[in-house]
Enzyme design. Structure first.
Site, PDB file in Angstrom:
ATOM      1  N   ASP A 178       1.969   1.949 -19.432  1.00  7.36           N
ATOM      2  CA  ASP A 178       1.609   0.535 -19.513  1.00  7.36           C
ATOM      3  C   ASP A 178       2.929  -0.173 -19.269  1.00  7.36           C
ATOM      4  O   ASP A 178       3.807  -0.188 -20.139  1.00  7.36           O
ATOM      5  CB  ASP A 178       1.058   0.175 -20.888  1.00  7.36           C
ATOM      6  CG  ASP A 178       0.623  -1.282 -20.932  1.00  7.36           C
ATOM      7  OD1 ASP A 178       1.360  -2.142 -20.409  1.00  7.36           O
ATOM      8  OD2 ASP A 178      -0.461  -1.568 -21.475  1.00  7.36           O
ATOM      9  N   HIS A 179       3.104  -0.719 -18.079  1.00  6.77           N
ATOM     10  CA  HIS A 179       4.455  -1.158 -17.721  1.00  6.77           C
ATOM     11  C   HIS A 179       4.945  -2.315 -18.599  1.00  6.77           C
ATOM     12  O   HIS A 179       6.129  -2.566 -18.667  1.00  6.77           O
ATOM     13  CB  HIS A 179       4.566  -1.487 -16.226  1.00  6.77           C
ATOM     14  CG  HIS A 179       3.975  -2.799 -15.831  1.00  6.77           C
ATOM     15  ND1 HIS A 179       2.627  -3.007 -15.739  1.00  6.77           N
ATOM     16  CD2 HIS A 179       4.544  -3.984 -15.496  1.00  6.77           C
ATOM     17  CE1 HIS A 179       2.391  -4.259 -15.365  1.00  6.77           C
ATOM     18  NE2 HIS A 179       3.545  -4.882 -15.208  1.00  6.77           N
TER      19      HIS A 179
ATOM     20  N   HIS B   4      -2.421  -4.314 -21.474  1.00  5.72           N
ATOM     21  CA  HIS B   4      -1.202  -5.059 -21.811  1.00  5.72           C
ATOM     22  C   HIS B   4      -1.353  -5.946 -23.049  1.00  5.72           C
ATOM     23  O   HIS B   4      -0.518  -5.915 -23.948  1.00  5.72           O
ATOM     24  CB  HIS B   4      -0.780  -5.937 -20.626  1.00  5.72           C
ATOM     25  CG  HIS B   4      -0.719  -5.211 -19.308  1.00  5.72           C
ATOM     26  ND1 HIS B   4      -0.216  -3.928 -19.195  1.00  5.72           N
ATOM     27  CD2 HIS B   4      -1.078  -5.579 -18.055  1.00  5.72           C
ATOM     28  CE1 HIS B   4      -0.281  -3.553 -17.928  1.00  5.72           C
ATOM     29  NE2 HIS B   4      -0.796  -4.530 -17.217  1.00  5.72           N
TER      30      HIS B   4
HETATM   31  C1  BG6 Z   1      -0.998  -5.259 -13.601  1.00  3.75           C
HETATM   32  C2  BG6 Z   1      -2.288  -5.888 -13.160  1.00  3.75           C
HETATM   33  O1  BG6 Z   1      -1.240  -4.278 -14.560  1.00  3.75           O
HETATM   34  O2  BG6 Z   1      -0.148  -6.262 -14.159  1.00  3.75           O
HETATM   35  C3  BG6 Z   1      -2.034  -7.015 -12.174  1.00  3.75           C
HETATM   36  O3  BG6 Z   1      -3.116  -4.909 -12.562  1.00  3.75           O
HETATM   37  C4  BG6 Z   1      -1.044  -7.993 -12.749  1.00  3.75           C
HETATM   38  O4  BG6 Z   1      -3.242  -7.663 -11.844  1.00  3.75           O
HETATM   39  C5  BG6 Z   1       0.195  -7.288 -13.252  1.00  3.75           C
HETATM   40  O5  BG6 Z   1      -0.689  -8.906 -11.722  1.00  3.75           O
HETATM   41  C6  BG6 Z   1       1.124  -8.247 -13.972  1.00  3.75           C
HETATM   42  O6  BG6 Z   1       2.331  -7.596 -14.241  1.00  3.75           O
HETATM   43  P1  BG6 Z   1       3.687  -8.383 -14.363  1.00  3.75           P
HETATM   44  O7  BG6 Z   1       4.716  -7.358 -14.668  1.00  3.75           O
HETATM   45  O8  BG6 Z   1       3.916  -9.086 -13.054  1.00  3.75           O
HETATM   46  O9  BG6 Z   1       3.487  -9.388 -15.464  1.00  3.75           O
END
Ligand code: BG6
Length: 492
Positions: A177-178, A240
């Site tokens: 989960d980045h 997230h």
């Molecule tokens: C991803 C989603 O997990 O997270 C995308 O699939 C979203 O739809 C993205 O744009 C948002 O990540 P960040 O790091 O740009 O906030």
């Protein structure tokens, strides 16, 4: 830094994620010496590429990091390409042979990291073959990194987990989960457990509401096909947002270790109230962006985006009130919202404290109303930092109260030097530290929370509410808080 030994086998090696995130992250690790002499990368995908061509693509993907020619040559020399059909058992033997050869050549001690950067429907068959064709090693470690989505609901997630689990043990599985790799998401624990002034107030006695906003200004871009099947609830809330909720709500771990943190996160998620259908209709709202304008830019509606169905009822926005049924949080709403094509990109947490029991300045000042609440804000992106609003006295005669904001943001220089989320997570995985990955119990609990929301919406016959692109979402998202006597905190 330590030269970690490992062979990376990347399934989906020609794909977007690999090019945008993985190769640049590996390069950053290479630059810092976290991987150096003893690593090799095998990229696999259907198409036929030569090693040379693959290396050119890898070189292109790191261009923005301004490598020297020498760095490019050194780094890309560790990359190998193997065309691969994930359903063909015989091809895994070819892959295994290459893996063994590289293991010897680079002295990798049997350490292997399998990265599945492709559609989840292939996860099961790939893991099965990794085991049956003995690409997993007996000496050294074998770890699996997988990308979301992890299933499309609890049932499919469980099936997937069982498939993967037949080959890999839970402690070998690293579910990305980045958001957990973001510097300021990791800072939630620092703020809470490093500051007694906050942790001692971190409960229903002093906190009025917790607000989490994950706003995006972009639309669905090129991902209409995927997104239209998913929607914001599954794309952002299940993973997230609920991860951020668990970090904010968890009990303090006895020690900052993987196991202690995980236990508390799981407990927090399990305390999130699972609504029934009637409750969903009150506590969770959705919307879809319609045409809109922001400054000089005009945007098409979601329904007109490529890959999206003409009559799509998919939500591009969700706002919800979550309740956490335990001693610490009884009665405190956790308001969350996320959406595409909102006014700006901004990820923030606001902790809204209760105002003073009475306003003793009501007669001395020109405003007899309750005093403004103290708010602790954690800025996750694009700026990173904290702010705290306090009430002070306005300069001059009388006794007017004036909120002041203590504001700290990381400097641009700090931001430029800070590791990227994927870089941190890959390094954690190399070290075998799964703290910032999601455990199966977290995934399962999160799905149970969102499944009922999805099912309720699936039965709805009224069309989905819309909001103009470039706004902060549909009216119902504001009403959600207003009906509780609250409002969204949203300041620069
Ligand atoms: C991803 C989603 O997990 O997270 C995308 O699939 C979203 O739809 C993205 O744009 C948002 O990540 P960040 O790091 O740009 O906030």
């Amino acid at each position: 830094s330590q030269d970690n030994k490992a062979l990376f086998i990347i399934f989906g090696g020609t794909g977007d994620l690999a090019k945008r995130k993985l190769y640049p992250s590996l390069f950053r690790l290479f630059r810092k010496g976290n991987i150096n002499k003893h690593f090799a990368v095998i990229g696999t995908a259907r198409r036929e590429w030569s090693d040379d061509y693959f290396r050119e693509i890898v070189a292109e993907s790191i261009e923005s990091l301004q490598p020297t020619q020498q760095e490019i040559t050194d780094f890309t020399s560790h990359f190998y390409y193997q065309a691969h059909n994930v359903n063909d058992t015989a091809e895994y033997q070819v892959l295994g042979d290459l893996a063994n050869r590289l293991d010897e050549e680079y002295q990798l001690d049997g350490n292997r990291l399998f990265y599945l950067a492709m559609a989840p429907r292939f996860f099961g068959t790939i893991s099965k073959h990794i085991k049956s064709e003995k690409i997993m090693t007996e000496n050294g470690f074998s770890r699996l990194i997988i990308e979301k989505p992890f299933g499309t609901d609890y049932e499919t997630a469980e099936l997937l987990n069982n498939e993967i689990g037949a080959a890999f043990k839970e402690e070998q599985i690293f579910r990305i989960d980045h958001y957990l790799g973001k510097e300021m998401v990791q800072n939630i624990s620092a703020v809470r457990f490093g500051n007694n002034i906050f942790e001692s107030l971190w409960n229903h006695k002093y906190i009025e509401s917790v607000q989490i906003t994950l706003a995006e200004s972009l639309g669905v871009e090129e991902r209409g096909g995927y997104y239209d099947q998913s929607g914001a609830l599954k794309d952002m809330v299940q993973n997230h947002i609920l991860q951020v909720v668990s970090l904010l709500a968890m009990e303090p771990p006895t020690i900052f270790s993987e196991e202690a943190i995980r236990t508390e996160k799981i407990n927090a998620l399990k305390a999130v109230r699972v609504y029934d259908e009637k409750e969903v209709l009150h506590a969770v709202v959705r919307g879809q962006y319609a045409e809109g304008k922001l400054g000089d830019n005009s945007f098409a509606s979601y329904k007109d985006e490529p890959g999206v169905e003409e009559n799509s009822q998919t939500e591009t926005f969700v706002a919800a009130k979550f309740m956490i049924d335990n001693f610490r949080w009884a009665g405190v709403p956790f308001y969350v919202r996320t959406g595409k094509r909102l006014t700006e990109k901004g990820t923030r947490i606001n902790i809204v404290f209760k105002s003073t029991p009475i306003n003793v300045f009501r007669e001395a000042s020109n405003d007899p109303a309750d005093l403004p609440e103290n708010i602790l804000t954690i800025y996750i992106q694009p700026t990173e930092g904290f702010s705290l609003t306090l009430n002070g006295k306005e300069i001059g005669d009388g006794f007017n109260i004036d909120p002041v904001k203590l504001d700290y943001r990381h400097s641009q220089e700090n931001l430029d030097n800070s590791p990227e989320a994927y870089e941190k997570l890959i390094l954690d995985c190399l070290k075998g530290d799964a703290t910032n990955f999601t455990h199966w119990d977290e995934v399962a609990t999160s799905w149970k929370i969102v499944d009922i929301i999805r099912h309720t919406w699936d039965k709805e016959t009224t069309p989905i509410p819309t909001y103009p692109a470039g706004s902060m979402g549909p009216k119902c998202a504001f009403d959600l808080l207003e009906s509780d006597g609250h409002k969204w905190v949203w300041e620069p």
